[in-house]
Write a protein that holds these residues in place. Sequence first.
Motif, PDB file in Angstrom:
ATOM      1  N   SER A 174     -16.788   3.334 -83.574  1.00 19.12           N
ATOM      2  CA  SER A 174     -16.044   3.904 -82.449  1.00 19.12           C
ATOM      3  C   SER A 174     -15.612   5.348 -82.666  1.00 19.12           C
ATOM      4  CB  SER A 174     -14.806   3.045 -82.159  1.00 19.12           C
ATOM      5  OG  SER A 174     -15.180   1.717 -81.837  1.00 19.12           O
ATOM      6  N   ILE A 175     -15.450   5.776 -83.915  1.00 21.03           N
ATOM      7  CA  ILE A 175     -14.955   7.126 -84.178  1.00 21.03           C
ATOM      8  C   ILE A 175     -16.117   8.109 -84.024  1.00 21.03           C
ATOM      9  CG2 ILE A 175     -13.733   8.626 -85.789  1.00 21.03           C
ATOM     10  CD1 ILE A 175     -12.102   6.255 -84.771  1.00 21.03           C
ATOM     11  N   GLN A 176     -16.112   8.829 -82.906  1.00 21.27           N
ATOM     12  CA  GLN A 176     -17.241   9.683 -82.552  1.00 21.27           C
ATOM     13  C   GLN A 176     -16.750  11.020 -82.012  1.00 21.27           C
ATOM     14  OE1 GLN A 176     -19.524   7.549 -79.615  1.00 21.27           O
ATOM     15  NE2 GLN A 176     -19.707   5.713 -80.864  1.00 21.27           N
ATOM     16  N   ARG A 177     -17.615  12.032 -82.143  1.00 23.67           N
ATOM     17  CA  ARG A 177     -17.427  13.291 -81.436  1.00 23.67           C
ATOM     18  C   ARG A 177     -18.791  13.674 -80.853  1.00 23.67           C
ATOM     19  NH1 ARG A 177     -21.162  14.752 -84.263  1.00 23.67           N
ATOM     20  NH2 ARG A 177     -21.110  15.993 -86.166  1.00 23.67           N
ATOM     21  N   ARG A 178     -18.774  14.103 -79.609  1.00 23.45           N
ATOM     22  CA  ARG A 178     -20.009  14.413 -78.876  1.00 23.45           C
ATOM     23  C   ARG A 178     -20.965  13.220 -78.894  1.00 23.45           C
ATOM     24  NH1 ARG A 178     -20.096  19.087 -82.124  1.00 23.45           N
ATOM     25  NH2 ARG A 178     -22.023  18.292 -83.038  1.00 23.45           N
ATOM     26  N   HIS A 179     -20.409  12.017 -78.822  1.00 27.27           N
ATOM     27  CA  HIS A 179     -21.189  10.779 -78.826  1.00 27.27           C
ATOM     28  C   HIS A 179     -21.968  10.576 -80.116  1.00 27.27           C
ATOM     29  CE1 HIS A 179     -20.147  10.210 -74.643  1.00 27.27           C
ATOM     30  NE2 HIS A 179     -20.578  11.427 -74.387  1.00 27.27           N
ATOM     31  N   GLN A 180     -21.610  11.286 -81.159  1.00 27.92           N
ATOM     32  CA  GLN A 180     -22.207  11.072 -82.467  1.00 27.92           C
ATOM     33  C   GLN A 180     -21.151  10.505 -83.407  1.00 27.92           C
ATOM     34  OE1 GLN A 180     -23.878  15.146 -82.986  1.00 27.92           O
ATOM     35  NE2 GLN A 180     -25.805  14.099 -83.309  1.00 27.92           N
ATOM     36  N   LYS A 181     -21.564   9.535 -84.195  1.00 28.59           N
ATOM     37  CA  LYS A 181     -20.620   8.826 -85.041  1.00 28.59           C
ATOM     38  C   LYS A 181     -20.140   9.706 -86.198  1.00 28.59           C
ATOM     39  CE  LYS A 181     -23.432   4.925 -83.747  1.00 28.59           C
ATOM     40  NZ  LYS A 181     -24.620   4.126 -84.128  1.00 28.59           N
TER      41      LYS A 181
ATOM     42  N   ASP B 184      -2.583   5.455 -86.247  1.00 28.31           N
ATOM     43  CA  ASP B 184      -3.405   4.611 -85.374  1.00 28.31           C
ATOM     44  C   ASP B 184      -4.693   4.188 -86.064  1.00 28.31           C
ATOM     45  OD1 ASP B 184      -1.751   4.329 -83.219  1.00 28.31           O
ATOM     46  OD2 ASP B 184      -2.619   5.954 -82.044  1.00 28.31           O
ATOM     47  N   PHE B 185      -5.280   5.068 -86.869  1.00 26.82           N
ATOM     48  CA  PHE B 185      -6.495   4.676 -87.592  1.00 26.82           C
ATOM     49  C   PHE B 185      -6.159   3.628 -88.648  1.00 26.82           C
ATOM     50  CE2 PHE B 185      -9.827   4.878 -90.744  1.00 26.82           C
ATOM     51  CZ  PHE B 185     -10.978   4.957 -89.968  1.00 26.82           C
ATOM     52  N   LYS B 186      -5.054   3.842 -89.352  1.00 27.92           N
ATOM     53  CA  LYS B 186      -4.657   2.863 -90.366  1.00 27.92           C
ATOM     54  C   LYS B 186      -4.431   1.481 -89.752  1.00 27.92           C
ATOM     55  CE  LYS B 186      -2.376   6.205 -93.463  1.00 27.92           C
ATOM     56  NZ  LYS B 186      -1.082   6.610 -94.054  1.00 27.92           N
ATOM     57  N   GLN B 187      -3.901   1.478 -88.523  1.00 27.44           N
ATOM     58  CA  GLN B 187      -3.620   0.214 -87.839  1.00 27.44           C
ATOM     59  C   GLN B 187      -4.813  -0.298 -87.042  1.00 27.44           C
ATOM     60  OE1 GLN B 187      -0.845  -1.461 -88.457  1.00 27.44           O
ATOM     61  NE2 GLN B 187      -0.174   0.234 -89.781  1.00 27.44           N
ATOM     62  N   ALA B 188      -5.954   0.408 -87.131  1.00 25.82           N
ATOM     63  CA  ALA B 188      -7.195   0.039 -86.430  1.00 25.82           C
ATOM     64  C   ALA B 188      -7.029   0.051 -84.918  1.00 25.82           C
ATOM     65  CB  ALA B 188      -7.706  -1.317 -86.905  1.00 25.82           C
TER      66      ALA B 188
ATOM     67  N   PHE C 243     -10.877  17.572 -91.960  1.00 23.49           N
ATOM     68  CA  PHE C 243     -10.743  16.841 -90.692  1.00 23.49           C
ATOM     69  C   PHE C 243     -10.843  15.337 -90.931  1.00 23.49           C
ATOM     70  CE2 PHE C 243     -12.916  14.805 -87.100  1.00 23.49           C
ATOM     71  CZ  PHE C 243     -12.059  15.118 -86.050  1.00 23.49           C
ATOM     72  N   LEU C 244     -11.819  14.906 -91.729  1.00 26.21           N
ATOM     73  CA  LEU C 244     -11.977  13.485 -92.032  1.00 26.21           C
ATOM     74  C   LEU C 244     -10.739  12.930 -92.724  1.00 26.21           C
ATOM     75  CD1 LEU C 244     -15.664  13.487 -93.336  1.00 26.21           C
ATOM     76  CD2 LEU C 244     -14.854  12.422 -91.217  1.00 26.21           C
ATOM     77  N   ASN C 245     -10.186  13.729 -93.624  1.00 26.63           N
ATOM     78  CA  ASN C 245      -8.993  13.284 -94.345  1.00 26.63           C
ATOM     79  C   ASN C 245      -7.819  13.094 -93.390  1.00 26.63           C
ATOM     80  OD1 ASN C 245      -7.653  12.512 -96.660  1.00 26.63           O
ATOM     81  ND2 ASN C 245      -8.223  14.339 -97.808  1.00 26.63           N
ATOM     82  N   LYS C 246      -7.631  14.072 -92.489  1.00 21.01           N
ATOM     83  CA  LYS C 246      -6.539  13.959 -91.518  1.00 21.01           C
ATOM     84  C   LYS C 246      -6.766  12.774 -90.588  1.00 21.01           C
ATOM     85  CE  LYS C 246      -6.642  18.328 -90.120  1.00 21.01           C
ATOM     86  NZ  LYS C 246      -6.314  19.522 -89.313  1.00 21.01           N
TER      87      LYS C 246
END
Length: 666
Positions: free
Chosen positions: A230-237, A431-435, A422-425
């Motif tokens: 689900s984590i995407q930018r410009r429809h790329q994972k 919300d990511f930690k809580q899925a 960016f990935l680290n942040k």
Amino acid sequence: MIHKLLIANRGEICCRVIKTAKRMGILTVAVYSDVDQDALHVSLADEAVYLGPAPSKQSYLCADKIIEIALQVGADAIHPGYGFLSENAEFARLCEQNNIIFVGPPIGAIEAMGSKSAAKNIMQKAKVPLVPGYHGDEQSLDILKSHADAMGYPVLLKAAAGGGGKGMRQVWQASEFKTALEAAKREAMSSFNDDLMLVEKYLTQPRHIEIQVFCDQHGNGVYLFERDCSIQRRHQKVVEEAPAPGLTDDLRQQMGEAALKAAKAINYVGAGTVEFLLDVDERFYFMEMNTRLQVEHPVTEFITGQDLVEWQIRVANNEPLPLHQKQLTINGHAFEARVYAEDPDNDFLPSTGRLTLLRAPAESAYVRIDTGVQQGDEVSVYYDPMLAKLIVWDMDRSKALARLHLALAQYHIEGVTTNLAFLNKLTQLEDFKQANIDTGFIEKHQTQLAQYSGAQSSTLVPMAALALMLKRQQHKSVAQQDQYSPWSANNTWRANETYSETFDLLVNNESHQVCITQSENKHQLQFNINYQNQSFLCTGVINQQALISTINGHKTSLPFCAHDLGYTLCHPSGLVRFSAVAADLGLSEDNNQHHNFAAPMNGTVVAILVQKNESVVAGQSLIVIEAMKMEHAIKATKAGKVTEFYFKVGELVDGGAELLAFDTEE
């Protein structure tokens, strides 16, 4: 058994396939373009053959040339990897005609799923649930827009032959439809040589769940559970994980069985991925089937303990599947983070340059790095900007996430802009930690992700100042006869005075004033650095691309490199870029030019969207640049007109080059 395998690809997937093939005792052959002659995949293979010029249409997409090379070297099988020719039915047909094993699905399955619109029709007949949409052959603007209008906005335009987010655009209102369609068609033609489009209702809060399926030539089929992409930018994972958090066993089984139903509907053989959109009400809809290995396959390998490339090779060799469905189990949790050469703070624009520093975390039973680059490599404009995949595993999601955070902090790259910070942040957001994730996660958290949080430490500036002083010591001329002579010193030594210097240091684009006094204690230079009315006693050495420093008794070792713009320290909380501020001698002239229309990257002009001297409004797209499989539109910042275009469609441009002349309206 397959004796010699040619990998018709490049980069990390080529390296990945080579490793498994070698473990299985299979000889490997790589192919390479002009810019890849010294690439990692070339050195890893047993043989490597020149393919052609850098543009993929003249090298990695040349099916006839690849077949010719395979016959020349005696390869009895070809693995296509992903991208390029991996889902090209004609390439698979050429392999068959030349008695070369294609490590992929049957030609008919590729053709069936090669068109997203045809695939939707097949899935509809197989009673696999579908997202509402138009999948027809009539492609006029009026027809496509009428279906979009009837469905209601937002809608999603998708290239029928597409994948990887190419040829895809969200359209939020009717007035945007024409421009979005033209851009999607242009990108689809560039990437797939096919601009057939489909229109689907855009779900606003879905999760992207995909099921890994595998079928053999003996009628056996299994699903190796799911991945959440689900984590995407410009429809790329960007980040993927397995298993999908919060999925019940019942829903997992429903989606797995639906995926197998989809595979059997086209008599599938080999590795495939059936992608679904999972809505908030836990209804799922077929999106597409990728008839190849996926970029994110390592997370499935981690949780199942299986080597999917080995499975591919064995199935292609007409062996039965290694395991049945009941023998497959989920063990632990895995994440994959894609490391890109791109600038998240500038609309994720690709970045090119030489990798002056590349330090990856150590691999272990918990950490895996799939990459195709090494320190010193040049990142070019010709291919996808992904540098590596960082994959981690542990017994549960929270432990795996802790592994990911540590590994990201230990991953250091300089020479190009990357998405590591960016990935680290992103992965540390609550919300990511809580899925609490869906496909709009990055857009929803854009403000938090855009907040700069560079390296944090009270000793960063003194550490940078220390590194600068140590580099000065290293730069003393080897021709100097007396290293203790004051006339040989390249500092501000003065007779009968303690060495002292005050200067401005630029650290991560912020200026800091430091005062340094220098002394020698037991044959080791000591620097007393005064910064913000604090005194820091510093000693250290620069050794093998690392700064080993002791500041007020605290000893650390950090990766360090020099480059054209100064120096970089790789701190656990981020990169520290620094340089001494040059003295202003009043010689520079600030002509105050504001380059609004400079090329943001090296690339190719693919479209000029307005006529010379045509009146345009603020925000209107003027010219489109393509690089690394991505388009970027240059837009008018104010109302006015273009008085001159400096480049034509098809011409190459350098990053920073002025593209056009523009007059604003008075």
